[in-house]
Design a protein around this motif. Structure first.
Motif, short mmCIF file in Angstrom:
data_model
loop_
_atom_site.label_atom_id
_atom_site.label_comp_id
_atom_site.label_asym_id
_atom_site.label_seq_id
_atom_site.Cartn_x
_atom_site.Cartn_y
_atom_site.Cartn_z
N PRO A 72 0.82 -1.21 0.00
CA PRO A 72 0.00 0.00 0.00
C PRO A 72 0.86 1.26 0.00
O PRO A 72 1.94 1.28 0.58
CB PRO A 72 -0.79 -0.11 1.31
N ARG A 73 0.36 2.30 -0.67
CA ARG A 73 1.08 3.57 -0.69
C ARG A 73 0.88 4.28 0.63
O ARG A 73 -0.18 4.22 1.22
CB ARG A 73 0.56 4.44 -1.83
N THR A 74 1.93 4.96 1.08
CA THR A 74 1.83 5.73 2.33
C THR A 74 2.08 7.19 2.04
O THR A 74 2.70 7.55 1.03
CB THR A 74 2.88 5.23 3.35
N GLY A 75 1.59 8.05 2.94
CA GLY A 75 1.82 9.48 2.78
C GLY A 75 3.26 9.84 3.12
O GLY A 75 4.03 9.01 3.59
N LYS A 76 3.61 11.10 2.89
CA LYS A 76 4.97 11.56 3.18
C LYS A 76 5.27 11.48 4.67
O LYS A 76 4.43 11.82 5.50
CB LYS A 76 5.12 13.01 2.72
N GLY A 77 6.48 11.02 5.01
CA GLY A 77 6.92 10.98 6.39
C GLY A 77 6.35 9.84 7.22
O GLY A 77 6.63 9.72 8.40
N LYS A 78 5.56 8.98 6.63
CA LYS A 78 4.99 7.85 7.36
C LYS A 78 5.87 6.61 7.18
O LYS A 78 6.68 6.54 6.26
CB LYS A 78 3.57 7.55 6.89
N LYS A 79 5.67 5.66 8.09
CA LYS A 79 6.42 4.40 8.00
C LYS A 79 6.05 3.67 6.71
O LYS A 79 4.95 3.82 6.20
CB LYS A 79 6.08 3.50 9.17
N GLN A 82 3.29 -2.37 5.28
CA GLN A 82 3.53 -3.81 5.14
C GLN A 82 2.92 -4.32 3.84
O GLN A 82 1.85 -3.85 3.44
CB GLN A 82 2.88 -4.57 6.30
N ALA A 83 3.59 -5.26 3.19
CA ALA A 83 3.06 -5.87 1.99
C ALA A 83 1.83 -6.72 2.35
O ALA A 83 1.79 -7.34 3.40
CB ALA A 83 4.11 -6.75 1.33
N VAL A 84 0.84 -6.70 1.47
CA VAL A 84 -0.39 -7.44 1.71
C VAL A 84 -0.55 -8.50 0.62
O VAL A 84 -0.48 -8.18 -0.57
CB VAL A 84 -1.61 -6.49 1.68
N ASN A 85 -0.74 -9.75 1.04
CA ASN A 85 -1.00 -10.83 0.07
C ASN A 85 -2.46 -10.78 -0.33
O ASN A 85 -3.34 -10.71 0.52
CB ASN A 85 -0.67 -12.19 0.67
N LYS A 86 -2.72 -10.84 -1.63
CA LYS A 86 -4.09 -10.80 -2.14
C LYS A 86 -4.31 -11.98 -3.07
O LYS A 86 -3.36 -12.53 -3.63
CB LYS A 86 -4.34 -9.50 -2.89
N ASP A 87 -5.56 -12.35 -3.23
CA ASP A 87 -5.90 -13.41 -4.19
C ASP A 87 -7.34 -13.22 -4.65
O ASP A 87 -8.10 -12.46 -4.05
CB ASP A 87 -5.69 -14.81 -3.60
#
Length: 108
Positions: A72-79, A82-87
């Motif tokens: 997922p994309r995060t805003g500026k300055g954020k951690k 985590q990768a998310v598994n999808k199906d």
């Protein structure tokens, strides 16, 4: 010189190649209705049953589970997220052979 036409001879060689060569994994899936795992160029994996295929690895698949990972994309300055598994499930699909990297038979 053989009395049969060359086309018939070529078809017989192709069928023999499908039964013994690298494409035999696909042929076994078609005959026995077993599942295969396909790694694709778009970093997705397909787990399903092969209904039909050709020498270019174009395939018609049934009961396919498509699996991939998204970050997922995060805003500026954020951690960093985590990768998310999808199906998702796809009942019937056609996959073009040039997007296939590897085909693995189901070990069961």
């Amino acid at each position: 010189m053989s009395s049969r036409p060359m086309e018939e001879d070529g078809a017989r060689n192709e069928e023999e190649e499908f039964n013994t060569g690298p494409l035999s994994i696909l042929m076994m899936s078609v005959k026995n209705h077993t599942q295969v795992l396909i790694n694709c160029r778009n970093n997705r994996k397909l787990f399903g049953t092969v209904r039909a295929f050709d020498r270019h690895c174009n395939m018609v698949l049934e009961n396919v589970k498509e699996m991939w990972t998204e970050v997922p994309r995060t805003g500026k300055g954020k951690k960093k997220a985590q990768a998310v598994n999808k199906d998702r499930f796809i009942s019937k699909m056609f996959i073009r052979g040039d997007s296939v990297i590897i085909v693995l038979r189901n070990p069961k």
